[in-house]
Enzyme design. Sequence first.
Site, short mmCIF file in Angstrom:
data_model
loop_
_atom_site.label_atom_id
_atom_site.label_comp_id
_atom_site.label_asym_id
_atom_site.label_seq_id
_atom_site.Cartn_x
_atom_site.Cartn_y
_atom_site.Cartn_z
CB SER A 59 -19.55 19.50 7.53
OG SER A 59 -19.79 20.04 6.24
CB VAL A 64 -10.38 19.08 10.89
CG1 VAL A 64 -9.93 17.74 11.48
CG2 VAL A 64 -9.60 20.22 11.54
CB CYS A 65 -14.37 17.27 7.64
SG CYS A 65 -15.14 17.46 9.26
CB ALA A 66 -11.29 19.00 3.61
CB THR A 69 -12.12 13.13 3.34
OG1 THR A 69 -13.13 13.21 4.37
CG2 THR A 69 -12.66 12.34 2.16
#
Length: 172
Positions: A59, A64-66, A69
């Site tokens: 998500s 970590v996903c941010a 990306t």
Amino acid sequence: MSRSGAVTFKGNPMTLAGEAVAVGQDAPDFTLHYFEGGLQTLTLADLKGKPSLLSIVPSLDTGVCAIQTKKFNEQLASMGDSVNAVTVSLDLPFAMNRFCGAEEITNMRVGSDYFDRNFGNSWGTLMEELKILCRGCFVLDSTGKVVHAEYVPEVTNEPDYEAALAALKSAS
């Protein structure tokens, strides 16, 4: 088919739906959704003709996903439009669009697998217990053949950025 214990999430073993995608195979087809003036679709056929990076995250609204990306977005700036880059998650297309606007993500597209989880099932990235995608990175050559495949063993860790970017550069 599913793969029990294929990855962990906060130390807990997770089962991944489907088979693992491996280097050398043709990329499985998929249909993702994104928002650009309305709901649009993105398929494997749309990526052919250029090397492609598929960055898979649980998500975009998590740390970590941010980071993943933003790091890929920054590194891809020097490659311009010679490659395709897509962040894939189960986030709704509208939320993905909002995130990219707020974080100035301009070198990557987003694709949501919310509709029927066809990407997660055919690419072996859907965590059955949590019903979200695991973390991973795939690189395809311009014909759609997989030249790099990474399923991050612990979903809360970052991927191997250098390996994915090196594969993308050699596929260019």
